[in-house]
Write a protein that holds these residues in place. Structure first.
Motif, short mmCIF file in Angstrom:
data_model
loop_
_atom_site.label_atom_id
_atom_site.label_comp_id
_atom_site.label_asym_id
_atom_site.label_seq_id
_atom_site.Cartn_x
_atom_site.Cartn_y
_atom_site.Cartn_z
N GLN A 121 0.84 -1.19 0.00
CA GLN A 121 0.00 0.00 0.00
C GLN A 121 0.87 1.24 0.00
N GLN A 126 -5.28 2.32 -1.80
CA GLN A 126 -5.75 1.14 -1.09
C GLN A 126 -4.69 0.03 -1.15
N PRO A 127 -4.76 -0.96 -0.25
CA PRO A 127 -3.88 -2.12 -0.39
C PRO A 127 -4.18 -2.82 -1.72
N ARG A 202 -4.23 -3.38 6.83
CA ARG A 202 -4.70 -2.26 6.01
C ARG A 202 -4.45 -0.90 6.68
#
Length: 244
Positions: A121, A126-127, A202
């Protein structure tokens, strides 16, 4: 040969790779196949590699050399604006390395083949996770295609297909990946321990939990033996064939 897996979860990403490499049955050794570049608060990028060892190591070395001599036209992996741009950078490096190696004319490009799983990321995004092919092109993991495997993947894939769920916790995903790897290890001698694992949570933009599973690891042995026992019991519980 090798076996590497990248999982896309709602909570983040997970990576696992074996470490076995060989140049014949009398020349077997362990080499790390998981590489991570990190700038806490800005990015976390992890790369898994499978294929010709000289090719994969050259790709990684070039990526790190570019970090020392980056410029506006050729940014390093620590400066690209997105994970998509990181995938483009690595794809171009893979393509160039294989083309250069195969230009000697003595062997085909297939001899120098290498495949990669890229995940991580970059701040503001976003990841994301990508599968990068030897030709330099790539595809991205999605909800319909939530995990990638490279190397000797056929023995471990049925486990992932049957049991994967994007809502899994990291602990559940660890168990799933170990079962997948254990099935592969028992079926193919070219894949072997130790296993390297990394979790990425995340939006943390930093390294998560990491572990190397050795042959004598207590948890690995419990899962391996427990899975064998569970399969045996499941088989015995199935109805016998009736010859009527």
């Amino acid at each position: 040969m090798t076996y590497c897996v990248g999982l896309r979860l709602k909570s983040g990403l997970m990576f696992m790779s074996d470490t076995r490499t060989n140049a014949g049955v009398d020349n077997v050794s362990s080499v790390r196949k998981m590489y991570t570049w990190e700038k806490p608060g800005d990015r976390l990028i992890t790369l898994l590699s499978a294929g010709n060892l000289a090719t994969t190591q050259t790709v990684v070395s070039l990526i790190e050399e570019h970090m020392k001599a980056a410029n506006e036209r050729n940014p390093s992996i620590m400066e690209v604006p997105s994970m998509f741009a990181a995938a483009q950078l690595i794809g171009e490096t893979v393509r160039d390395v294989i083309k250069t190696a195969s230009d000697g004319g003595l062997q085909s490009e297939a001899t120098f083949s290498a495949t990669f799983i890229l995940g991580g990321q970059v701040a503001g995004g976003q990841p994301r996770m990508f599968l990068i092919y030897p030709e330099g092109n790539f595809i991205e993991a999605t909800s319909d295609n939530p995990f990638f495997q490279i190397g000797e993947h056929k023995y471990g894939k049925p486990i992932l297909v049957r049991a994967y769920n994007e809502d899994m916790s990291f602990e559940e995903a660890t168990k799933l990946m170990i079962v997948s790897f254990d099935s592969t290890l028992k079926s193919n001698l070219s894949v072997g321990l130790p296993l390297d694992m990394q979790m990425y949570e995340r939006d943390t933009l930093k390294r998560g939990f990491e572990k190397r599973f050795l042959a004598d690891d207590t948890y690995y042995r419990r899962i391996s033996e427990g899975w064998s026992d569970a399969l045996r019991l499941a088989f015995e519980s199935l109805p016998d064939f009736q010859m009527n």
